[in-house]
Structure formats: structure tokens, C-alpha cells
Design a protein around this motif. Structure first.
Motif, mmCIF file in Angstrom:
data_model
loop_
_atom_site.group_PDB
_atom_site.id
_atom_site.type_symbol
_atom_site.label_atom_id
_atom_site.label_comp_id
_atom_site.label_asym_id
_atom_site.label_seq_id
_atom_site.Cartn_x
_atom_site.Cartn_y
_atom_site.Cartn_z
ATOM 1 N N GLY A 1 -9.909 -11.988 5.033
ATOM 2 C CA GLY A 1 -9.402 -10.644 5.249
ATOM 3 C C GLY A 1 -9.143 -9.932 3.944
ATOM 4 O O GLY A 1 -9.372 -10.480 2.854
ATOM 5 N N PRO A 2 -8.652 -8.670 4.009
ATOM 6 C CA PRO A 2 -8.417 -7.874 2.791
ATOM 7 C C PRO A 2 -7.453 -8.541 1.818
ATOM 8 O O PRO A 2 -7.682 -8.537 0.607
ATOM 9 C CB PRO A 2 -7.835 -6.561 3.340
ATOM 10 C CG PRO A 2 -8.322 -6.485 4.751
ATOM 11 C CD PRO A 2 -8.389 -7.894 5.240
ATOM 12 N N ARG A 3 -6.364 -9.126 2.326
ATOM 13 C CA ARG A 3 -5.395 -9.771 1.434
ATOM 14 C C ARG A 3 -6.008 -10.972 0.736
ATOM 15 O O ARG A 3 -5.804 -11.177 -0.465
ATOM 16 C CB ARG A 3 -4.167 -10.194 2.230
ATOM 17 C CG ARG A 3 -3.104 -10.884 1.378
ATOM 18 C CD ARG A 3 -1.886 -11.250 2.198
ATOM 19 N NE ARG A 3 -1.235 -10.057 2.755
ATOM 20 C CZ ARG A 3 -0.146 -10.106 3.510
ATOM 21 N NH1 ARG A 3 0.388 -11.287 3.822
ATOM 22 N NH2 ARG A 3 0.393 -8.995 3.972
ATOM 23 N N THR A 4 -6.764 -11.749 1.492
ATOM 24 C CA THR A 4 -7.397 -12.933 0.894
ATOM 25 C C THR A 4 -8.426 -12.526 -0.155
ATOM 26 O O THR A 4 -8.503 -13.126 -1.232
ATOM 27 C CB THR A 4 -8.072 -13.786 1.977
ATOM 28 O OG1 THR A 4 -7.096 -14.162 2.957
ATOM 29 C CG2 THR A 4 -8.679 -15.044 1.370
ATOM 30 N N ARG A 5 -9.213 -11.474 0.156
ATOM 31 C CA ARG A 5 -10.215 -11.018 -0.819
ATOM 32 C C ARG A 5 -9.550 -10.509 -2.088
ATOM 33 O O ARG A 5 -10.042 -10.746 -3.197
ATOM 34 C CB ARG A 5 -11.084 -9.925 -0.195
ATOM 35 C CG ARG A 5 -12.051 -10.416 0.870
ATOM 36 C CD ARG A 5 -13.138 -9.386 1.144
ATOM 37 N NE ARG A 5 -12.571 -8.169 1.693
ATOM 38 C CZ ARG A 5 -12.445 -7.919 2.992
ATOM 39 N NH1 ARG A 5 -12.819 -8.838 3.868
ATOM 40 N NH2 ARG A 5 -11.936 -6.771 3.415
ATOM 41 N N ARG A 6 -8.426 -9.819 -1.936
ATOM 42 C CA ARG A 6 -7.703 -9.329 -3.114
ATOM 43 C C ARG A 6 -7.182 -10.502 -3.940
ATOM 44 O O ARG A 6 -7.259 -10.499 -5.174
ATOM 45 C CB ARG A 6 -6.551 -8.425 -2.677
ATOM 46 C CG ARG A 6 -5.792 -7.785 -3.846
ATOM 47 C CD ARG A 6 -4.871 -6.656 -3.384
ATOM 48 N NE ARG A 6 -3.937 -7.108 -2.366
ATOM 49 C CZ ARG A 6 -3.998 -6.770 -1.083
ATOM 50 N NH1 ARG A 6 -4.996 -5.990 -0.651
ATOM 51 N NH2 ARG A 6 -3.104 -7.210 -0.208
ATOM 52 N N GLY A 7 -6.658 -11.513 -3.250
ATOM 53 C CA GLY A 7 -6.189 -12.703 -3.964
ATOM 54 C C GLY A 7 -7.308 -13.425 -4.686
ATOM 55 O O GLY A 7 -7.130 -13.916 -5.804
#
Length: 277
Positions: free
Chosen positions: A20-26
Motif C-alpha cells: 500500500g501507499p504507506r509501505t511504498r513510502r517506507g
């Protein structure tokens, strides 16, 4: 109002769900930090090489000589001969071990399982020492080529046997049951139905395993076989240039293994086999 049934999800989809977006940002943040650390480490290493004089011309100018690259090319040819021969032997032996492992003959299955686990557990270097130090004591004379090739092949055969078995297990059981219900014998079912599909499934993994075989050949110095690494050691002795030679050889091995991995990806796409990277 009709509702469409949700698309079925495979086990692979459940285990490797798109982030998801949070994982991709991390992931992006972790990647950036990792790149900074790698660059800092390379800069520190380069600085240490600089202050110790490892960038002096005398450590690098001999690479401008044609004789140097001819010598390295001879070692590369030796590496290729060992890797291809060991790979071919490992493929044949691994396939035989897998067929014995899935056999309905309990004694044969047990023996093949023990042999597979044995070769999978032993490091190839230990097998090389066995062929180099123990086998000649029984009057068996072998060239350095075979003292290197056979141990590498045996070590790889145990891994390839399990790769083949994974391919067999990936074939839908319904196809086997259908073939048996039509009167085909278990042996014919395995040879005509199961094996062709299993081999197709694992071809990318088989090609990737060649990377391990290539890396195992780097211990050729034990039997004084003139492979790429052994010839590199000769250059180090002649020119007293450890860092420059090992750096160059490392680049060559990286390029070789990268080419093998790219070949695996290409074959996967041609066969329509999905691989996880």
C-alpha cells in the motif's frame, strides 16, 4: 442488481500482496537511506585505498597489456568448462534422484532422499577436499578438472533434485488422476504428463542455479585448476596487486552472474512462467 463474484486469489497473491501507499513510502525511505550508507561506505573504502597507494599506476597499468587479458580469458574458459560440465552432470543426477525420491518403491525412495539430503548438506569445498586428498589414496587418479567438476556437480545435484521435486508438486493432481483413470501406468504418467510440465515450471530456477555452480568453481585453487580465480591469483603474485586484480575479477564475476540471471528472466517470460523478484 447483480454483483460479480470476487476474483479468486491464489496463495501467491495472498503471500505477496501489492504494498500500500504507506509501505511504498517506507520502502522508498529505506532505499534512500541504504543508498546513502552504501555510497558512504564506498567513499570510505576508496579513501583508504587512496591513502595506502592502491591507486598507483603500477597496480593498474598491466591491465592495458593484451597478455594480461589473454591470461584471464584462458582462466575464464576454464571456469566455463567446469561450470557447464558440472551443470550438465548435476541436472542429470538431480533428475534421477528426484525420480527415485517420488518412486513408490519405498527402499529406492528412502535411499534417494538420504543421498539428496547428504549432498545438499555438504559444502562443495569439503567434497573437493575429499576427491583431492582421500580418493587418490585408493589408487584412483583424476585430473584437476574432474577433482573440481565432480564435487561441484554432486553438491548441486542435491539442490536440483529438490527443485525438480518442487516442479512435480506444482503439477495439478487432477491431471495425474485423470491419466491414471484412463489406464496409463504410473511411470508413463510421470514421463508423459508430469515431467514435461514440471521441467517447464523450474527451468528459470535451473538456470539460476548455474550462478551457484559458477561461484563454487572459485575454489579451484585447492586442486590447482587454472580457472579465472586461479589465474587471478597468479597475477597477484606476479604484480603484487591484490586490490586491483580482485576488484577486476569481482566485476567479471558480477557480470557473468548478472547475465545468467537475465537469461533466467528471459526464459521465464518466454515460457510464461511467473517469477518473484
Amino acid at each position: 442488481m447483480s454483483t460479480s463474484a470476487p476474483a479468486s486469489r491464489s496463495v501467491r497473491d495472498a503471500l505477496y500482496e501489492a504494498p500500500g501507499p504507506r509501505t511504498r513510502r517506507g520502502v522508498r525511505i529505506a532505499t534512500a537511506i541504504s543508498l546513502i550508507l552504501v555510497v558512504a561506505a564506498l567513499a570510505a573504502i576508496g579513501y583508504r585505498f587512496y591513502i595506502t597507494g592502491q591507486f598507483a599506476p603500477r597496480y593498474w597499468t598491466f591491465f592495458a597489456k593484451a597478455t594480461t587479458w589473454k591470461f584471464l580469458l584462458q582462466g575464464f574458459a576454464g571456469t566455463v568448462r567446469v561450470a557447464l560440465t558440472a551443470g550438465a552432470i548435476a541436472l542429470a543426477l538431480g533428475l534421477l534422484l528426484m525420480l527415485g525420491r517420488i518412486s513408490h518403491v519405498k527402499a529406492l525412495s528412502t535411499v534417494c532422499r538420504i543421498v539428496t539430503d547428504f549432498f545438499r548438506s555438504l559444502p562443495s569445498l569439503l567434497l573437493i577436499y575429499f576427491f583431492f586428498l582421500i580418493v587418490p589414496q585408493y589408487g584412483i587418479k583424476m585430473s584437476s578438472f574432474w577433482m573440481l567438476t565432480l564435487p561441484v556437480a554432486l553438491a548441486a545435484s542435491g539442490v536440483l533434485a529438490e527443485v525438480f521435486r518442487a516442479g512435480v508438486n506444482a503439477v495439478p493432481k487432477g491431471q495425474v488422476e485423470a491419466a491414471l483413470s484412463l489406464g496409463m501406468s504410473p511411470l508413463r504418467t510421470t514421463l508423459k504428463i508430469v515431467l514435461p510440465q514440471a521441467i517447464r515450471f523450474v527451468i528459470p530456477s535451473l538456470i539460476s542455479q548455474l550462478v551457484v555452480v559458477v561461484k563454487d568453481t572459485t575454489v579451484a585453487y585447492v586442486v590447482s585448476y587454472p580457472d579465472l580465480m586461479q589465474n587471478a591469483r597468479v597475477l597477484i603474485t606476479n604484480y603484487d596487486a591484490l586490490v586491483s586484480v580482485y576488484f577486476t575479477i569481482a566485476i567479471i564475476y558480477i557480470l557473468i552472474n548478472y547475465a545468467i540471471n537475465q537469461a533466467s528472466i528471459y526464459v521465464s517470460h518466454r515460457l510464461g512462467v511467473k517469477i518473484i523478484r
